[in-house]
Design an enzyme around this catalytic site. Sequence first.
Site, PDB file in Angstrom:
ATOM      1  N   LYS A 100       0.874  -1.182   0.000  1.00  0.00           N
ATOM      2  CA  LYS A 100       0.000   0.000   0.000  1.00  0.00           C
ATOM      3  C   LYS A 100       0.900   1.217   0.000  1.00  0.00           C
ATOM      4  O   LYS A 100       1.807   1.326   0.836  1.00  0.00           O
ATOM      5  CB  LYS A 100      -0.906   0.015   1.223  1.00  0.00           C
TER       6      LYS A 100
ATOM      7  N   ARG B  16     -10.421  -1.994   7.152  1.00  0.00           N
ATOM      8  CA  ARG B  16      -9.487  -2.998   7.719  1.00  0.00           C
ATOM      9  C   ARG B  16      -9.060  -2.620   9.127  1.00  0.00           C
ATOM     10  O   ARG B  16      -8.778  -3.477   9.955  1.00  0.00           O
ATOM     11  CB  ARG B  16      -8.312  -3.273   6.781  1.00  0.00           C
TER      12      ARG B  16
ATOM     13  N   HIS C  39     -12.913  10.593  11.843  1.00  0.00           N
ATOM     14  CA  HIS C  39     -13.295   9.807  10.664  1.00  0.00           C
ATOM     15  C   HIS C  39     -13.315   8.304  10.940  1.00  0.00           C
ATOM     16  O   HIS C  39     -14.274   7.610  10.637  1.00  0.00           O
ATOM     17  CB  HIS C  39     -12.308  10.139   9.534  1.00  0.00           C
ATOM     18  N   GLN C  40     -12.240   7.794  11.554  1.00  0.00           N
ATOM     19  CA  GLN C  40     -12.129   6.349  11.782  1.00  0.00           C
ATOM     20  C   GLN C  40     -13.100   5.852  12.849  1.00  0.00           C
ATOM     21  O   GLN C  40     -13.500   4.692  12.845  1.00  0.00           O
ATOM     22  CB  GLN C  40     -10.712   5.987  12.255  1.00  0.00           C
TER      23      GLN C  40
ATOM     24  N   MET D 117      -6.281   1.917  18.962  1.00  0.00           N
ATOM     25  CA  MET D 117      -6.177   1.857  17.507  1.00  0.00           C
ATOM     26  C   MET D 117      -5.534   3.099  16.882  1.00  0.00           C
ATOM     27  O   MET D 117      -5.218   3.107  15.704  1.00  0.00           O
ATOM     28  CB  MET D 117      -7.570   1.661  16.904  1.00  0.00           C
TER      29      MET D 117
ATOM     30  N   THR E 232      -2.615   4.786  17.827  1.00  0.00           N
ATOM     31  CA  THR E 232      -1.159   4.954  17.883  1.00  0.00           C
ATOM     32  C   THR E 232      -0.472   4.090  16.830  1.00  0.00           C
ATOM     33  O   THR E 232      -0.400   2.875  16.977  1.00  0.00           O
ATOM     34  CB  THR E 232      -0.644   4.623  19.297  1.00  0.00           C
TER      35      THR E 232
ATOM     36  N   GLY F 216      -3.449  -2.092  18.209  1.00  0.00           N
ATOM     37  CA  GLY F 216      -3.622  -2.220  16.747  1.00  0.00           C
ATOM     38  C   GLY F 216      -2.797  -1.187  16.014  1.00  0.00           C
ATOM     39  O   GLY F 216      -3.161  -0.015  15.928  1.00  0.00           O
TER      40      GLY F 216
HETATM   41  P1  NAD Z   1      -9.400  12.359  12.523  1.00  0.00           P
HETATM   42  O1  NAD Z   1      -8.509  13.524  12.273  1.00  0.00           O
HETATM   43  O2  NAD Z   1     -10.656  12.235  11.746  1.00  0.00           O
HETATM   44  O3  NAD Z   1      -9.805  12.337  14.079  1.00  0.00           O
HETATM   45  C1  NAD Z   1      -8.823  12.517  15.061  1.00  0.00           C
HETATM   46  C2  NAD Z   1      -9.404  12.212  16.439  1.00  0.00           C
HETATM   47  O4  NAD Z   1      -8.364  12.365  17.404  1.00  0.00           O
HETATM   48  C3  NAD Z   1     -10.530  13.171  16.842  1.00  0.00           C
HETATM   49  O5  NAD Z   1     -11.456  12.473  17.636  1.00  0.00           O
HETATM   50  C4  NAD Z   1      -9.776  14.214  17.694  1.00  0.00           C
HETATM   51  O6  NAD Z   1     -10.614  14.861  18.614  1.00  0.00           O
HETATM   52  C5  NAD Z   1      -8.791  13.306  18.387  1.00  0.00           C
HETATM   53  N1  NAD Z   1      -7.613  14.010  18.894  1.00  0.00           N
HETATM   54  C6  NAD Z   1      -6.716  14.726  18.174  1.00  0.00           C
HETATM   55  N2  NAD Z   1      -5.751  15.211  18.993  1.00  0.00           N
HETATM   56  C7  NAD Z   1      -6.052  14.777  20.245  1.00  0.00           C
HETATM   57  C8  NAD Z   1      -5.436  14.924  21.507  1.00  0.00           C
HETATM   58  N3  NAD Z   1      -4.308  15.621  21.657  1.00  0.00           N
HETATM   59  N4  NAD Z   1      -6.011  14.336  22.575  1.00  0.00           N
HETATM   60  C9  NAD Z   1      -7.150  13.632  22.447  1.00  0.00           C
HETATM   61  N5  NAD Z   1      -7.778  13.450  21.268  1.00  0.00           N
HETATM   62  C10 NAD Z   1      -7.223  14.011  20.186  1.00  0.00           C
HETATM   63  O7  NAD Z   1      -8.491  11.079  12.364  1.00  0.00           O
HETATM   64  P2  NAD Z   1      -8.941   9.590  12.040  1.00  0.00           P
HETATM   65  O8  NAD Z   1      -8.917   9.385  10.567  1.00  0.00           O
HETATM   66  O9  NAD Z   1     -10.165   9.275  12.807  1.00  0.00           O
HETATM   67  O10 NAD Z   1      -7.699   8.773  12.628  1.00  0.00           O
HETATM   68  C11 NAD Z   1      -7.505   8.686  14.034  1.00  0.00           C
HETATM   69  C12 NAD Z   1      -6.146   8.083  14.312  1.00  0.00           C
HETATM   70  O11 NAD Z   1      -6.107   6.738  13.870  1.00  0.00           O
HETATM   71  C13 NAD Z   1      -4.987   8.781  13.627  1.00  0.00           C
HETATM   72  O12 NAD Z   1      -3.967   8.965  14.572  1.00  0.00           O
HETATM   73  C14 NAD Z   1      -4.564   7.801  12.548  1.00  0.00           C
HETATM   74  O13 NAD Z   1      -3.188   7.924  12.227  1.00  0.00           O
HETATM   75  C15 NAD Z   1      -4.871   6.500  13.234  1.00  0.00           C
HETATM   76  N6  NAD Z   1      -5.040   5.353  12.332  1.00  0.00           N
HETATM   77  C16 NAD Z   1      -4.576   4.139  12.765  1.00  0.00           C
HETATM   78  C17 NAD Z   1      -4.710   3.033  11.955  1.00  0.00           C
HETATM   79  C18 NAD Z   1      -4.247   1.690  12.417  1.00  0.00           C
HETATM   80  O14 NAD Z   1      -4.244   0.733  11.627  1.00  0.00           O
HETATM   81  N7  NAD Z   1      -3.903   1.534  13.663  1.00  0.00           N
HETATM   82  C19 NAD Z   1      -5.305   3.146  10.691  1.00  0.00           C
HETATM   83  C20 NAD Z   1      -5.795   4.385  10.297  1.00  0.00           C
HETATM   84  C21 NAD Z   1      -5.647   5.493  11.132  1.00  0.00           C
END
Ligand code: NAD
Length: 321
Positions: free
Chosen positions: A67, A111, A138-139, A219, A221, A292
């Site tokens: 990817k 996923r 979003h997630q 999920m 980090t 995760g």
């Molecule tokens: P997003 O920008 O749509 O949402 C971010 C979320 O984090 C919001 O709820 C926001 O309020 C919160 N947030 C931001 N800074 C914060 C802080 N300092 N303290 C507390 N909350 C805080 O992002 P998303 O698309 O929902 O992604 C969320 C996270 O998931 C991202 O860090 C992304 O990198 C991670 N992610 C992980 C995987 C995986 O496989 N583990 C896959 C995709 C995304």
Amino acid sequence: MIIVPEREIADLMTREAAFEAVERVFAAMAAGEAYNFPVVREAIGHEDALYGFKGGFDRSGLTLGLKAGGYWPHNLAKRGVINHQSTVVLFDADTGRVHAMVGGNLLTALRTAAASAVSIRYLAREDARVLGMIGAGHQAAFQLRAALEQRRFEKVIGWNLNPEMLPNLEKVAEEAGVPFEAVELGGMREADVIISITSSFEAILGADQVSPGTHVACMGTDTKGKQEVAPGLLARAVVFTDEVAQSVSIGEAQHAVAMGLIGEGDVQQLGAVINGAHPGRRSAEEITLFDGTGVGLQDLAVASRVVELAQEAGRAVMVDF
Ligand code: NAD
């Protein structure tokens, strides 16, 4: 070569298919049948973008590929396209010829949600009834939708740094017919399962804000420096992950390991539980925690499945290459 464009994915891929693909590849990883290649992630010095590759090979399913993509922070504001962008390329494992190109944006959300759902299926108590959500971006909506299918949840409780985002969670819970309540972090003690999915760089959830018997899926980090829960929680919990090397370096376990609270040997692969090599939860009081981190093989597994579904539905675009 087969092309499955991003716009086709929503109609083709189901949560169930994503769950099965992720469950199978986690099991293959734990059995030594599938492995992830080292992740490349670079700040490219253009548009403040972070770009990289996640690849791997699953010998059991003969799935080979990568990817490619990342995060372009100005996309939405400047161009009206989403900030996270990715594409999966699959190769024929027998010849090395390119097999398929698949839109990776929606698949990434599916996923990732499937990974926490698999962890809940295998590690949460059967009688889990209250689901706690930390994060409402979003997630989070994808995570919540997939998690609600794993147990007979009777209530969703949620916390977000910006409470005005909580209606994102409330909407999903209501669609599933489950009541939603906004809580302070201390309110998470009521939860039987907690999912954290934020972009935080410091601990949000304290070790004493989780009750015995809870399953926690961390999920958000996926990078060095990010953090969602207190390291002490990992010391209290039995810790599982998708891949140990990522968990201790870029996952939630990085902090507890760096502080010497747990060692690499304390982190188990979730796939070992799926395979029956690890018993998983051992008591109703134990806290289980799934770290995760997100592995390339998850992306390849769902992309490979969506190629099959596109072919079955006659919606795969064929290109001479
Ligand atoms: P997003 O920008 O749509 O949402 C971010 C979320 O984090 C919001 O709820 C926001 O309020 C919160 N947030 C931001 N800074 C914060 C802080 N300092 N303290 C507390 N909350 C805080 O992002 P998303 O698309 O929902 O992604 C969320 C996270 O998931 C991202 O860090 C992304 O990198 C991670 N992610 C992980 C995987 C995986 O496989 N583990 C896959 C995709 C995304």
